[in-house]
Design a protein around this motif. Structure first.
Motif, PDB file in Angstrom:
ATOM      1  N   ALA A   1       0.831  -1.210   0.000  1.00  0.00           N
ATOM      2  CA  ALA A   1       0.000   0.000   0.000  1.00  0.00           C
ATOM      3  C   ALA A   1       0.866   1.262   0.000  1.00  0.00           C
ATOM      4  CB  ALA A   1      -0.915  -0.014   1.222  1.00  0.00           C
ATOM      5  N   THR A   2       0.374   2.304  -0.624  1.00  0.00           N
ATOM      6  CA  THR A   2       1.124   3.566  -0.681  1.00  0.00           C
ATOM      7  C   THR A   2       0.763   4.498   0.463  1.00  0.00           C
ATOM      8  OG1 THR A   2      -0.570   4.461  -2.173  1.00  0.00           O
ATOM      9  CG2 THR A   2       1.376   3.444  -3.185  1.00  0.00           C
ATOM     10  N   GLU A   3      -0.310   4.167   1.205  1.00  0.00           N
ATOM     11  CA  GLU A   3      -0.729   4.990   2.336  1.00  0.00           C
ATOM     12  C   GLU A   3      -0.921   4.108   3.573  1.00  0.00           C
ATOM     13  OE1 GLU A   3      -4.277   6.965   1.141  1.00  0.00           O
ATOM     14  OE2 GLU A   3      -3.281   8.254  -0.330  1.00  0.00           O
ATOM     15  N   VAL A   4      -1.006   4.750   4.734  1.00  0.00           N
ATOM     16  CA  VAL A   4      -1.220   4.031   5.989  1.00  0.00           C
ATOM     17  C   VAL A   4      -2.548   3.274   5.945  1.00  0.00           C
ATOM     18  CG1 VAL A   4      -1.742   4.365   8.432  1.00  0.00           C
ATOM     19  CG2 VAL A   4       0.183   5.572   7.409  1.00  0.00           C
ATOM     20  N   ILE A   5      -2.520   2.001   6.405  1.00  0.00           N
ATOM     21  CA  ILE A   5      -3.754   1.203   6.363  1.00  0.00           C
ATOM     22  C   ILE A   5      -4.413   1.087   7.743  1.00  0.00           C
ATOM     23  CG2 ILE A   5      -2.952  -0.127   4.372  1.00  0.00           C
ATOM     24  CD1 ILE A   5      -2.380  -2.459   6.304  1.00  0.00           C
ATOM     25  N   LEU A   6      -3.652   1.398   8.806  1.00  0.00           N
ATOM     26  CA  LEU A   6      -4.211   1.412  10.162  1.00  0.00           C
ATOM     27  C   LEU A   6      -3.700   2.649  10.889  1.00  0.00           C
ATOM     28  CD1 LEU A   6      -3.905  -2.253  11.566  1.00  0.00           C
ATOM     29  CD2 LEU A   6      -6.012  -0.997  11.105  1.00  0.00           C
ATOM     30  N   ASN A   7      -4.617   3.418  11.466  1.00  0.00           N
ATOM     31  CA  ASN A   7      -4.179   4.604  12.191  1.00  0.00           C
ATOM     32  C   ASN A   7      -4.406   4.454  13.699  1.00  0.00           C
ATOM     33  OD1 ASN A   7      -6.907   5.456  12.814  1.00  0.00           O
ATOM     34  ND2 ASN A   7      -7.060   6.131  10.674  1.00  0.00           N
TER      35      ASN A   7
ATOM     36  N   ALA B   1       6.728  -3.004   6.103  1.00  0.00           N
ATOM     37  CA  ALA B   1       6.416  -2.478   4.775  1.00  0.00           C
ATOM     38  C   ALA B   1       7.198  -1.182   4.524  1.00  0.00           C
ATOM     39  CB  ALA B   1       4.916  -2.204   4.663  1.00  0.00           C
ATOM     40  N   VAL B   2       7.528  -0.941   3.263  1.00  0.00           N
ATOM     41  CA  VAL B   2       8.136   0.322   2.836  1.00  0.00           C
ATOM     42  C   VAL B   2       7.380   0.781   1.592  1.00  0.00           C
ATOM     43  CG1 VAL B   2      10.226   1.471   2.047  1.00  0.00           C
ATOM     44  CG2 VAL B   2      10.399  -0.398   3.695  1.00  0.00           C
ATOM     45  N   PRO B   3       6.627   1.914   1.641  1.00  0.00           N
ATOM     46  CA  PRO B   3       6.444   2.789   2.798  1.00  0.00           C
ATOM     47  C   PRO B   3       5.630   2.096   3.907  1.00  0.00           C
ATOM     48  CG  PRO B   3       4.957   3.413   1.044  1.00  0.00           C
ATOM     49  CD  PRO B   3       5.859   2.378   0.466  1.00  0.00           C
ATOM     50  N   ARG B   4       5.651   2.692   5.101  1.00  0.00           N
ATOM     51  CA  ARG B   4       5.054   2.060   6.270  1.00  0.00           C
ATOM     52  C   ARG B   4       3.534   1.905   6.136  1.00  0.00           C
ATOM     53  NH1 ARG B   4       7.836   5.320  11.216  1.00  0.00           N
ATOM     54  NH2 ARG B   4       7.423   7.038   9.781  1.00  0.00           N
ATOM     55  N   ASP B   5       3.039   0.774   6.661  1.00  0.00           N
ATOM     56  CA  ASP B   5       1.600   0.493   6.658  1.00  0.00           C
ATOM     57  C   ASP B   5       0.885   1.106   7.858  1.00  0.00           C
ATOM     58  OD1 ASP B   5       1.523  -1.028   4.350  1.00  0.00           O
ATOM     59  OD2 ASP B   5       1.789  -2.945   5.385  1.00  0.00           O
TER      60      ASP B   5
ATOM     61  N   ASP C   1      13.196  -0.121  10.455  1.00  0.00           N
ATOM     62  CA  ASP C   1      14.468   0.397  10.960  1.00  0.00           C
ATOM     63  C   ASP C   1      14.831  -0.231  12.298  1.00  0.00           C
ATOM     64  OD1 ASP C   1      14.877   1.991   8.770  1.00  0.00           O
ATOM     65  OD2 ASP C   1      13.993   3.790   9.675  1.00  0.00           O
ATOM     66  N   ASP C   2      13.835  -0.421  13.153  1.00  0.00           N
ATOM     67  CA  ASP C   2      14.084  -1.086  14.433  1.00  0.00           C
ATOM     68  C   ASP C   2      14.601  -2.503  14.214  1.00  0.00           C
ATOM     69  OD1 ASP C   2      13.047   1.126  15.887  1.00  0.00           O
ATOM     70  OD2 ASP C   2      11.009   0.384  15.531  1.00  0.00           O
ATOM     71  N   LEU C   3      13.980  -3.170  13.264  1.00  0.00           N
ATOM     72  CA  LEU C   3      14.362  -4.562  12.990  1.00  0.00           C
ATOM     73  C   LEU C   3      15.747  -4.647  12.357  1.00  0.00           C
ATOM     74  CD1 LEU C   3      10.953  -5.829  11.588  1.00  0.00           C
ATOM     75  CD2 LEU C   3      11.850  -6.147  13.878  1.00  0.00           C
ATOM     76  N   ASN C   4      16.054  -3.691  11.486  1.00  0.00           N
ATOM     77  CA  ASN C   4      17.374  -3.683  10.846  1.00  0.00           C
ATOM     78  C   ASN C   4      18.495  -3.582  11.866  1.00  0.00           C
ATOM     79  OD1 ASN C   4      17.259  -4.061   8.026  1.00  0.00           O
ATOM     80  ND2 ASN C   4      16.367  -2.028   7.762  1.00  0.00           N
ATOM     81  N   ASN C   5      18.265  -2.823  12.912  1.00  0.00           N
ATOM     82  CA  ASN C   5      19.278  -2.693  13.956  1.00  0.00           C
ATOM     83  C   ASN C   5      19.568  -4.048  14.611  1.00  0.00           C
ATOM     84  OD1 ASN C   5      19.482   0.060  13.559  1.00  0.00           O
ATOM     85  ND2 ASN C   5      17.929   0.560  15.102  1.00  0.00           N
ATOM     86  N   VAL C   6      18.506  -4.827  14.841  1.00  0.00           N
ATOM     87  CA  VAL C   6      18.679  -6.163  15.418  1.00  0.00           C
ATOM     88  C   VAL C   6      19.448  -7.070  14.455  1.00  0.00           C
ATOM     89  CG1 VAL C   6      17.482  -8.225  16.257  1.00  0.00           C
ATOM     90  CG2 VAL C   6      16.555  -5.941  16.753  1.00  0.00           C
ATOM     91  N   VAL C   7      19.085  -7.009  13.187  1.00  0.00           N
ATOM     92  CA  VAL C   7      19.700  -7.872  12.180  1.00  0.00           C
ATOM     93  C   VAL C   7      21.188  -7.581  12.021  1.00  0.00           C
ATOM     94  CG1 VAL C   7      19.785  -8.373   9.712  1.00  0.00           C
ATOM     95  CG2 VAL C   7      17.589  -8.329  10.895  1.00  0.00           C
TER      96      VAL C   7
END
Length: 427
Positions: A253-259, A281-285, A302-308
Motif C-alpha cells: 500500500a502507498t498509504e497508511v492502512i491502520l491509524n 512495509a516500505v512505505p510504512r503500513d 528500521d528497528d528490525l534492521n538494527n537487530v539484524v
C-alpha cells in the motif's frame, strides 16, 4: 557392475515463483505421489519432500536422463507446458546431490538460514517414504546421514541462535514481549515474501494460529493453507485485531492502512490486553502514533534492521562452521557410496573361497575314518581360518585407495585373478 546413480531434482523459493510451486502435481499428498513415482520406469528408490518453499525428489536409477524426464513430467503435469518448466528446475547427481541434501537438512539452503522447521519436514517426508517402502538401502542410509549431519550442525554451531532476517528479527522481538508464543494468535496483513518468511518463523516457534489478510483473497488462502491457518479479506482486519496478539504488516500500500484511532477503539474491546505490531512495509503500513497507546508495541523496519545488523557477523561465522561440517559428512558418505561398487566382488570372492575350502574339507573328512565330531569341528575351524587369511590381502586391495590404480581397475584385477566371472574351474 556400476552402482545406481543418486539424483536429486526440484524447485524452491530461489528458482521458482510461488505461482508455479503451488501448481506442482502433488495435490494427492505424499502417498499418492510416492506411488506414482515408484511406478516410473527405471526408478529403483525414491523420496519426496514437499513444503511451501520447495519440492524435491530424490531417487536412484541406472538411466538418469530418462528417469529425470519422467519425474519432471509427473511433477509439472499441471504447472507448465512444453519445456517451460526446465528453467525452474535444479538437478544434482551423486556427490552434488548428497551435498545439496545435507545443506537443506542443516538449514543452510533455507529462506532463513538456521531455521529449525526444515529438519522436521524432512523427517516427516521420510516417514511416508519408509511406510511406502519407496526408500531402500541407499536412500535410507543417505537420509539418516542427512539427519545426523543436521544434528551435528545444531550441536556444534550457533547457526540458529541469531536473527539475520527482518522477519526472523520480528519474531525474536515478539518472544521478548510475550515470552512463550505457543498460545498466541498471529495476523499477517499482506501475503508477499516478507509475510511468508514471518509465518515460517512463527510456526517454527509454535504459535497457536495464523490468520492471513490480503487484497487478493486467493493468495491469502494459499499462504494460510501452508501453515494450517485461515484467510480473511483486508476489510476484516479491524475485527481480527480484537482476537490476535501479534500483527505483522507487509503490504504494498502507498498509504497508511491502520491509524492510531482505529487501534484505540480495538484496545477498548480487548480490555487493554497487549498487542504487538511489526511494520515491515516500505512505505510504512501503520501510523507511528499507534506506539503511543498503552499496552501497544510498534516496531518498524528500521528497528528490525538494527537487530539484524548486530547478528549478521555472528551468523556468518557460524555458517562457515556449518558448511565445513556438511563437507566432512559428504566425504564420509561419498566414501561409503564408492565402497558399494566393490561389494558385489567382495561377496562373490568370499562365496567362491568358502565353497572351495568347504568342498576340500568335505572330501578330506570323507576319506579319513574314525574322526570324532570334535575332530571335524576343529578341521572346519582350521579351514575357515585359512580362507580368511588368504582373502585378507585381496579384500584390503579392493577397499583401500591407491594413487596409481583406480577402483575400477582394482576390481578388474581381483575378478581376473580369482576367475570370478567364470569360476566353474575352481570347483
Amino acid at each position: 557392475m556400476p552402482r545406481d546413480t543418486i539424483v536429486l531434482l526440484g524447485v524452491n523459493h530461489k528458482t521458482t515463483p510461488l505461482a508455479i510451486r503451488e501448481k506442482l502435481a502433488i495435490s494427492g499428498g505424499y502417498d499418492h505421489s510416492l506411488e506414482v513415482l515408484s511406478k516410473l520406469d527405471g526408478i529403483k528408490e525414491c523420496y519426496l519432500l514437499s513444503t511451501c518453499n520447495r519440492v524435491e525428489v530424490l531417487f536412484t536409477c541406472r538411466e538418469p536422463t530418462e528417469c529425470s524426464n519422467g519425474v519432471l513430467e509427473m511433477l509439472f503435469a499441471d504447472a507448465a507446458t512444453g519445456d517451460d518448466f526446465e528453467k525452474y528446475v535444479y538437478q544434482y547427481q551423486d556427490e552434488a546431490a548428497v551435498e545439496h541434501l545435507f545443506m537443506v537438512a542443516a538449514s543452510l539452503d533455507s529462506m532463513i538460514v538456521g531455521e529449525a522447521q526444515i529438519l522436521g519436514q524432512l523427517k516427516e517426508a521420510y516417514r511416508y517414504a519408509s511406510n511406502h517402502k519407496s526408500s531402500g538401502f541407499v536412500l535410507n542410509k543417505l537420509l539418516h546421514k542427512a539427519f545426523s549431519t543436521a544434528k551435528r550442525v545444531r550441536t556444534e554451531t550457533g547457526i540458529g541462535a541469531s536473527a539475520v532476517s527482518i522477519s526472523y528479527a520480528a519474531v525474536e522481538l515478539a518472544k521478548k514481549i510475550f515470552g512463550d508464543l505457543h498460545d498466541k494468535k498471529v495476523l499477517l496483513i499482506g501475503a508477499g515474501e516478507m509475510a511468508e518468511l514471518a509465518a515460517e518463523n512463527l510456526v517454527g516457534q509454535g504459535v497457536a494460529e495464523v490468520v492471513v489478510a490480503n487484497r487478493t483473497l486467493q493468495r491469502a488462502v494459499t499462504l494460510a493453507r501452508c501453515f494450517n491457518g485461515y484467510a480473511v479479506a483486508l476489510e476484516e482486519v479491524l475485527g481480527q485485531l480484537e482476537q490476535v496478539d501479534i500483527v505483522i504488516s507487509s503490504t504494498g500500500a502507498t498509504e497508511v492502512i491502520l491509524n492510531k484511532d482505529d487501534v484505540r477503539g480495538v484496545m477498548r474491546e480487548r480490555r487493554n490486553r497487549p498487542l504487538f505490531f511489526i511494520d515491515i512495509a516500505v512505505p510504512r503500513d501503520l501510523d507511528a502514533g499507534i506506539n503511543e497507546l498503552d499496552n501497544v508495541y510498534l516496531y518498524d523496519i528500521d528497528d528490525l534492521n538494527n537487530v539484524v545488523e548486530m547478528n549478521k557477523s555472528e551468523r556468518d561465522r557460524e555458517a562457515v562452521k556449518a558448511e565445513r561440517i556438511v563437507a566432512e559428512e559428504k566425504l564420509k558418505f561419498t566414501k561409503w557410496l564408492e565402497n558399494l561398487v566393490t561389494t558385489p566382488t567382495i561377496i562373490e570372492l568370499r562365496k567362491m573361497v568358502d565353497e572351495v575350502v568347504m568342498g576340500e574339507y568335505q572330501k578330506t573328512v570323507n576319506r579319513i575314518n574314525g574322526l570324532t565330531e570334535s575332530d571335524k569341528r576343529s578341521m572346519e575351524k582350521m579351514a575357515s581360518a585359512i580362507a580368511k587369511k588368504l582373502m585378507h590381502h585381496p579384500l584390503q586391495y579392493l577397499k583401500t585407495d591407491h594413487h596409481c590404480v583406480n577402483q575400477t581397475e582394482r576390481i578388474t584385477v581381483v575378478r581376473a585373478l580369482f576367475n570370478l566371472d567364470n569360476n566353474e574351474s575352481m570347483k
